[in-house]
Design a protein around this motif. Structure first.
Motif, PDB file in Angstrom:
ATOM      1  N   ASP A   1      41.858 -25.666 -22.437  1.00 18.34           N
ATOM      2  CA  ASP A   1      40.249 -25.473 -22.607  1.00 18.34           C
ATOM      3  C   ASP A   1      39.689 -25.569 -21.008  1.00 18.34           C
ATOM      4  OD1 ASP A   1      40.702 -24.790 -24.994  1.00 18.34           O
ATOM      5  OD2 ASP A   1      40.191 -26.915 -25.967  1.00 18.34           O
TER       6      ASP A   1
ATOM      7  N   ASP B   1      38.001 -22.742 -19.153  1.00 14.22           N
ATOM      8  CA  ASP B   1      36.549 -21.993 -19.833  1.00 14.22           C
ATOM      9  C   ASP B   1      35.559 -22.962 -19.811  1.00 14.22           C
ATOM     10  OD1 ASP B   1      35.308 -20.077 -21.303  1.00 14.22           O
ATOM     11  OD2 ASP B   1      35.313 -21.563 -23.002  1.00 14.22           O
TER      12      ASP B   1
ATOM     13  N   ARG C   1      34.118 -22.574 -16.078  1.00 10.02           N
ATOM     14  CA  ARG C   1      33.238 -21.442 -15.944  1.00 10.02           C
ATOM     15  C   ARG C   1      31.870 -21.597 -16.612  1.00 10.02           C
ATOM     16  NH1 ARG C   1      38.427 -19.021 -16.806  1.00 10.02           N
ATOM     17  NH2 ARG C   1      38.160 -19.074 -19.261  1.00 10.02           N
TER      18      ARG C   1
END
Length: 158
Positions: free
Chosen positions: A131, A134, A137
């Motif tokens: 994870d 992500d 980001r």
């Protein structure tokens, strides 16, 4: 060779961050557990006097869990404002790590708005390794492309 000034951007050059000394500092607290704002001002002034170039604040020693989010933001603001009162001689790295991904992202946004030079975070226990990209980001979306961001990850915890 003369030192050059940072580029005229909203944040100081990340190239410069790597070359300068970076001192981790504990967030001073009062006996009642409140953040010691005068203690922070004293720390910033002390390090400025020593010629320190950057402070790794608000969790830089791994004790982020001893502060709640309101204290993290208050401490970040105190480090940033104390530095501004001295003419912003130091780079201020502020730790945004919290108890969840959402609250860490909220801290990242607030610390950026306060004027941190660099925001750092460790995803620790609230993210699985898969994870993390992500989350990074999302953090980049909060910070924008010009803001230096430091992810420090300990694989033993995430």
């Amino acid at each position: 060779m003369a030192e050059t000034s940072p580029p005229a951007a909203s944040h100081k050059s990340s190239d410069k961050l790597i070359k300068d000394n970076l001192v981790p500092v504990i967030t001073p607290k009062l006996p009642n557990g409140d953040v010691d704002l005068q203690g922070i001002a004293n720390l910033v002034e002390f390090h400025h006097g020593l010629g320190t170039r950057a402070l790794f604040s608000v969790g830089g020693l791994g004790r982020f869990h001893e502060l709640n989010d309101a204290q993290r933001i208050l401490a970040a603001e105190a480090f940033i404002n104390s530095n501004k009162k001295l003419g912003s001689p130091l780079l201020i790295f502020t730790g945004a790590t919290s108890e969840s991904a959402d609250s860490t992202l909220a801290n990242i946004k607030q610390m950026t708005e306060l004027g941190a030079d660099v925001v750092f975070f460790a995803p620790l226990f609230f993210l699985r390794p898969d994870d993390i990209p992500d989350f990074v980001r999302k953090a980049r979306d909060e910070l924008g492309s010009e803001m230096p961001m430091l992810l420090y990850n300990n694989p033993d915890f995430s």
